[in-house]
Scaffold this motif. Structure first.
Motif, PDB file in Angstrom:
ATOM      1  N   HIS A 182       0.893  -1.290   0.071  1.00 20.06           N
ATOM      2  CA  HIS A 182       0.074   0.022  -0.082  1.00 20.06           C
ATOM      3  C   HIS A 182       0.914   1.212   0.009  1.00 20.06           C
ATOM      4  N   VAL A 183       0.431   2.473  -0.545  1.00 21.32           N
ATOM      5  CA  VAL A 183       0.933   3.644  -0.594  1.00 21.32           C
ATOM      6  C   VAL A 183       0.015   4.865   0.177  1.00 21.32           C
ATOM      7  N   SER A 184       0.264   5.362   1.062  1.00 20.42           N
ATOM      8  CA  SER A 184      -0.107   6.451   1.603  1.00 20.42           C
ATOM      9  C   SER A 184       0.352   7.628   1.735  1.00 20.42           C
ATOM     10  N   ASN A 185      -0.002   8.692   1.846  1.00 23.34           N
ATOM     11  CA  ASN A 185       0.493  10.017   1.639  1.00 23.34           C
ATOM     12  C   ASN A 185      -0.270  11.007   2.936  1.00 23.34           C
ATOM     13  N   VAL A 186       0.682  11.845   3.698  1.00 21.97           N
ATOM     14  CA  VAL A 186       0.052  12.792   4.738  1.00 21.97           C
ATOM     15  C   VAL A 186       0.547  14.254   4.055  1.00 21.97           C
ATOM     16  N   MET A 187      -0.424  14.959   3.748  1.00 16.59           N
ATOM     17  CA  MET A 187      -0.327  16.391   3.400  1.00 16.59           C
ATOM     18  C   MET A 187      -0.143  17.236   4.676  1.00 16.59           C
ATOM     19  N   VAL A 188       1.235  17.756   4.707  1.00 21.33           N
ATOM     20  CA  VAL A 188       1.705  18.612   5.785  1.00 21.33           C
ATOM     21  C   VAL A 188       1.393  20.063   5.804  1.00 21.33           C
ATOM     22  N   PRO A 189       0.666  20.492   6.564  1.00 19.12           N
ATOM     23  CA  PRO A 189       0.758  22.225   6.447  1.00 19.12           C
ATOM     24  C   PRO A 189       2.218  22.587   7.147  1.00 19.12           C
ATOM     25  N   SER A 190       2.452  24.008   7.406  1.00 20.47           N
ATOM     26  CA  SER A 190       3.401  24.493   8.169  1.00 20.47           C
ATOM     27  C   SER A 190       3.327  24.067   9.418  1.00 20.47           C
ATOM     28  N   VAL A 191       4.301  23.457  10.115  1.00 18.58           N
ATOM     29  CA  VAL A 191       4.270  22.843  11.276  1.00 18.58           C
ATOM     30  C   VAL A 191       5.777  23.270  11.931  1.00 18.58           C
ATOM     31  N   SER A 192       5.430  23.052  13.421  1.00 17.19           N
ATOM     32  CA  SER A 192       6.648  23.768  14.308  1.00 17.19           C
ATOM     33  C   SER A 192       7.986  22.776  14.295  1.00 17.19           C
ATOM     34  N   THR A 193       8.487  22.439  13.351  1.00 11.63           N
ATOM     35  CA  THR A 193       9.661  21.572  13.270  1.00 11.63           C
ATOM     36  C   THR A 193      10.916  22.642  13.188  1.00 11.63           C
ATOM     37  N   PRO A 194      12.026  21.924  13.462  1.00  9.88           N
ATOM     38  CA  PRO A 194      13.461  22.648  13.361  1.00  9.88           C
ATOM     39  C   PRO A 194      13.685  22.889  11.986  1.00  9.88           C
ATOM     40  N   MET A 195      12.925  22.258  10.852  1.00  2.71           N
ATOM     41  CA  MET A 195      13.240  22.562   9.532  1.00  2.71           C
ATOM     42  C   MET A 195      13.613  24.190   9.248  1.00  2.71           C
ATOM     43  N   PHE A 196      12.967  25.172   9.505  1.00  8.76           N
ATOM     44  CA  PHE A 196      13.038  26.578   9.444  1.00  8.76           C
ATOM     45  C   PHE A 196      14.199  26.990  10.305  1.00  8.76           C
ATOM     46  N   ASP A 197      14.752  26.359  11.135  1.00  8.09           N
ATOM     47  CA  ASP A 197      16.020  26.817  11.961  1.00  8.09           C
ATOM     48  C   ASP A 197      17.366  26.176  11.296  1.00  8.09           C
TER      49      ASP A 197
END
Length: 332
Positions: A182-197
């Protein structure tokens, strides 16, 4: 649609697990009884995650590696199968991004974003699919982005990489129909991750996510729900998710008007920052764990922003500029 409500005993590889969605998803899966193999470039961060998993009664194998290096990817899968005897679930969550106008982004930044956020998913899928086929079952769960169904200024490389990744996942789902995989996807909004840091910026100012920002656990819980009921695409957020998809279908000019006028302002601060490389090519020590420096937007502000979007839809382009200013203030 397959159902695996009881995840206890299943084995999952989680990529990008040293921070953000990958870290929090690993914790939530461990709480559901999933045995983990976590991977990312930062081994010390993964060891900290392993300690948390063990404290919660879970099992966790650490196997550091770079999703852009085929030999690393194959080794991670090989170590997971050697340790647990199989792999049932792949959670593709590794990602990087770089902020800048398209013609000002270094070419190596564009290719690196694709190599991690798109081709990294491909490499791990190709590595686990032979095991899934031999078992007659398996689950590819891809952490996507709302930008896979939209766009934003300053993030052309990341948005296009996620468009490509979502198209690949949808094609793969058709190829694997009837195989038990099976293949699933979760569509992520802006979330409070360290990615932006971590992210490099060509602008000289500290970047922030497009508001509103959701807690990273929103996505991690969606990952667990998809693990239990695979074969779907989940959009866990309302304002920066289901409502945006509906709005783009009903009045796409509204979103274009808002983002073209305010998109850059939404993603930058007045804090000077010299970070031209970030974590693109070399991992950084900062930003370990699920959450970064940008906190989630309070629920009442998200509600106010929803009313603002409703007003924009009623006025379509005519009221977009005035309404967007209120939307930006509310979402902040």
């Amino acid at each position: 649609m397959a159902r695996h409500e009881d995840l206890r005993g299943q084995v999952a590889i989680v990529t990008g697990a040293s921070s953000g969605v990958g870290w929090q998803s690993a914790l939530r899966l461990a709480e559901a009884g999933v045995r983990l193999c976590v991977t990312a470039r930062r081994q010390a961060a993964l060891e900290r995650l392993r300690v948390e998993v063990l404290q919660r009664g879970g099992e966790c194998l650490v196997s550091d590696g770079d999703v852009t290096v085929a030999e690393d990817v194959e080794r991670v899968v090989r170590e997971c199968v050697a340790h647990y005897g199989r792999v049932d679930l792949l959670v593709n969550a590794a990602a990087v991004q770089s902020y800048g106008y398209f013609d000002q982004l270094p070419w190596e930044h564009i290719t690196r974003v694709f190599d991690v956020a798109c081709f990294g998913y491909f490499r791990f899928a190709r590595a686990v699919l032979p095991h899934f086929r031999r078992q007659g079952h398996g689950h590819l769960l891809n952490v996507q982005s709302m930008l896979a169904a939209g766009s934003a200024p300053l993030l052309s490389a990341y948005a296009s990489a996620k468009h490509a990744t979502l198209g690949w996942a949808q094609s793969l789902e058709l190829e694997l129909a009837g195989t038990g995989i099976h293949v699933s996807n979760v569509m992520v909004p802006s979330v409070s991750t360290p990615m932006f840091d971590h992210a490099p910026t060509m602008l000289g100012w500290r970047p922030v996510p497009v508001p509103p920002t959701y807690d990273v656990d929103l996505v991690a819980r969606a990952v667990v729900r998809l693990a239990k009921r695979p074969g779907r695409t989940s959009v866990p957020a309302f304002l920066q998710g289901r409502l945006m998809l509906w709005l783009n279908g009903l009045a796409p000019s509204v979103g274009k008007a808002v983002l073209s006028r305010f998109g850059v302002q939404m993603q930058t601060t007045d804090m000077p920052l010299d970070r031209p490389e970030g974590n693109l090519f070399i991992p950084v020590e900062e930003g370990v764990g699920p959450r970064g420096s940008v906190p989630p937007t309070p629920a009442w502000k998200r509600f106010t922003a929803t009313l603002g979007l409703a007003a924009l839809t009623g006025g379509v382009v005519g009221g977009a500029v005035l309404g967007a200013r209120g939307l930006l203030r509310a979402a902040r």
